[in-house]
Enzyme design. Sequence first.
Site, PDB file in Angstrom:
ATOM      1  N   SER A  31       0.829  -1.241   0.071  1.00 54.88           N
ATOM      2  CA  SER A  31      -0.019  -0.226   0.659  1.00 54.88           C
ATOM      3  C   SER A  31       0.636   1.351   0.003  1.00 54.88           C
ATOM      4  O   SER A  31       1.535   1.124  -0.972  1.00 54.88           O
ATOM      5  CB  SER A  31      -0.596  -0.254   1.362  1.00 54.88           C
ATOM      6  N   LYS A  47       3.936   2.150  -2.377  1.00 54.84           N
ATOM      7  CA  LYS A  47       3.995   3.442  -3.109  1.00 54.84           C
ATOM      8  C   LYS A  47       5.988   3.383  -2.800  1.00 54.84           C
ATOM      9  O   LYS A  47       6.915   4.350  -3.380  1.00 54.84           O
ATOM     10  CB  LYS A  47       4.009   4.379  -2.557  1.00 54.84           C
ATOM     11  N   TRP A 102      -9.786   0.328  -5.423  1.00 52.25           N
ATOM     12  CA  TRP A 102      -9.223   2.271  -5.030  1.00 52.25           C
ATOM     13  C   TRP A 102      -7.983   1.749  -5.874  1.00 52.25           C
ATOM     14  O   TRP A 102      -7.471   2.474  -6.106  1.00 52.25           O
ATOM     15  CB  TRP A 102      -9.193   1.955  -3.065  1.00 52.25           C
ATOM     16  N   HIS A 155      -8.117  -5.762  -0.118  1.00 50.84           N
ATOM     17  CA  HIS A 155      -7.129  -5.265   0.506  1.00 50.84           C
ATOM     18  C   HIS A 155      -6.223  -5.346   1.564  1.00 50.84           C
ATOM     19  O   HIS A 155      -6.594  -4.612   2.902  1.00 50.84           O
ATOM     20  CB  HIS A 155      -7.017  -3.495   0.507  1.00 50.84           C
TER      21      HIS A 155
HETATM   22  C1  GCU Z   1      -5.114   4.657   1.594  1.00 42.45           C
HETATM   23  C2  GCU Z   1      -4.656   5.659   0.854  1.00 42.45           C
HETATM   24  C3  GCU Z   1      -3.981   4.654  -0.651  1.00 42.45           C
HETATM   25  C4  GCU Z   1      -3.240   4.272   0.511  1.00 42.45           C
HETATM   26  C5  GCU Z   1      -3.935   3.382   1.570  1.00 42.45           C
HETATM   27  C6  GCU Z   1      -2.740   2.561   2.581  1.00 42.45           C
HETATM   28  O1  GCU Z   1      -6.488   4.119   1.155  1.00 42.45           O
HETATM   29  O2  GCU Z   1      -5.926   5.794  -0.230  1.00 42.45           O
HETATM   30  O3  GCU Z   1      -3.640   5.458  -1.756  1.00 42.45           O
HETATM   31  O4  GCU Z   1      -2.350   2.780  -0.552  1.00 42.45           O
HETATM   32  O5  GCU Z   1      -5.033   4.040   1.753  1.00 42.45           O
HETATM   33  O6  GCU Z   1      -1.943   2.800   2.626  1.00 42.45           O
HETATM   34  O7  GCU Z   1      -3.838   1.673   2.797  1.00 42.45           O
END
Ligand code: GCU
Length: 415
Positions: A256, A260, A347, A397
């Site tokens: 997540s 990144k 998402w 997720h």
């Molecule tokens: C949120 C956010 C995402 C991210 C995620 C996470 O949903 O919008 O961009 O990847 O959190 O880190 O769990």
Amino acid sequence: MKFLLLQVCLLSICCHCFAQLPAPNYDENSIPPYTLPDPLLSKNGKKITSVKQWETGQRPYIRQLFEEHVYGKIPGKIKGQHFKLTETDSNALGGKAIRKQVNIYFTGSESGPYMKLILYLPKTGKKVPVFAGLNFKGNQTIDTDDGIAMARYWKNASTDIANADDSRGIRMERWPLEKIIGRGYGLATAHYYELEPDHKDGWKEGIRTTLKDALGIAADEWTAIGAWSWGLSRIQDYLETDTRIDASKTILIGHSRLGKTALWAGANDTRFAKVIANESGEGGAALSRRWYGETIAHLNTNFPHWFNGKYKTYNNNAAALPVDQHMLLALIAPRPLYVASAQEDQWADPRGEYLSAKHALPVYLLYKLPVTGLETMPGINQPVGKTVRYHIRDGKHDVTAYDWEQFLNFADETK
Ligand code: GCU
């Protein structure tokens, strides 16, 4: 009249809100056409055709574009950085593993900022490769053993637990230690809050402030994702000093927002031998120009500290970005890369993550690496691809046993 004015005002504020933050699109047929920048087209419009041109000109140029428009700068390490072994348990995991806990002091001083690293290693005579990644809720959450030092920020913005001890082991499923060790790998992790607490004012407490002078970089020249990425490189610094570890084979892993982070760290620090980005979504693996799920405007509104000031100018205008995320993935080349999605994680735009991996392949092809398998998006639970691998699994997720099974296979097969 006053009432009318108020109404007009409210309307314009609302329109402004909508202009800033459109509702996410989940309809494939509503995605406006887009054109991706070509990672192999130089700034002067020349086609890059060799590894040499890529490595000496185009790669540094693209990395620099990401720095300037998306993630901010990444400084080096500080002279004086040192490590202190605070624990060795030769009988961890019921005797199956060696556990070490290490403080990574970022400067020459023990009163300066540091990060607590936890390391599990199989009990083999050989040097082992290690999976390295940051964790969301503290090292004590990856196993129930109360010998694990408690995170300093155990009660962080994303933790709703009432007392520190209740957090022990709550994230064991995401870190299947016995399985990792059983397959001959080590695991190194640290809590991302120790680099920068994850909220809009976190930079004031984090290394962007506490190391500002030592690193010679102002807080707004880089970002939370930059600070977390920097921490991953400091973990690699430690791994290189441990004689039980083959640090030339470190597999970077992140989920997540930390996915990144892993991609940005992997793009900057080529000591990471392989990179796994799990459900990293917008600002990670997913294409920004594809209007599906989370957008740049969502990211910048909800998490203004993750990306730099310039990135805010691309809210609702991804087409103006000189890069897209397939170019970030291309910066990992020629190293093996795994992009993973989950079906219920719309998402994060699974298809956008897949397409991004696919569009990074021309750079892998420059290296003449085997890249077949990604021609079409695979079905659920069918990992595809050789050097660049992709899967979309069923479910939500998360990081699951299924994901780890694939990541371990990938680590074995791309040795
Ligand atoms: C949120 C956010 C995402 C991210 C995620 C996470 O949903 O919008 O961009 O990847 O959190 O880190 O769990």
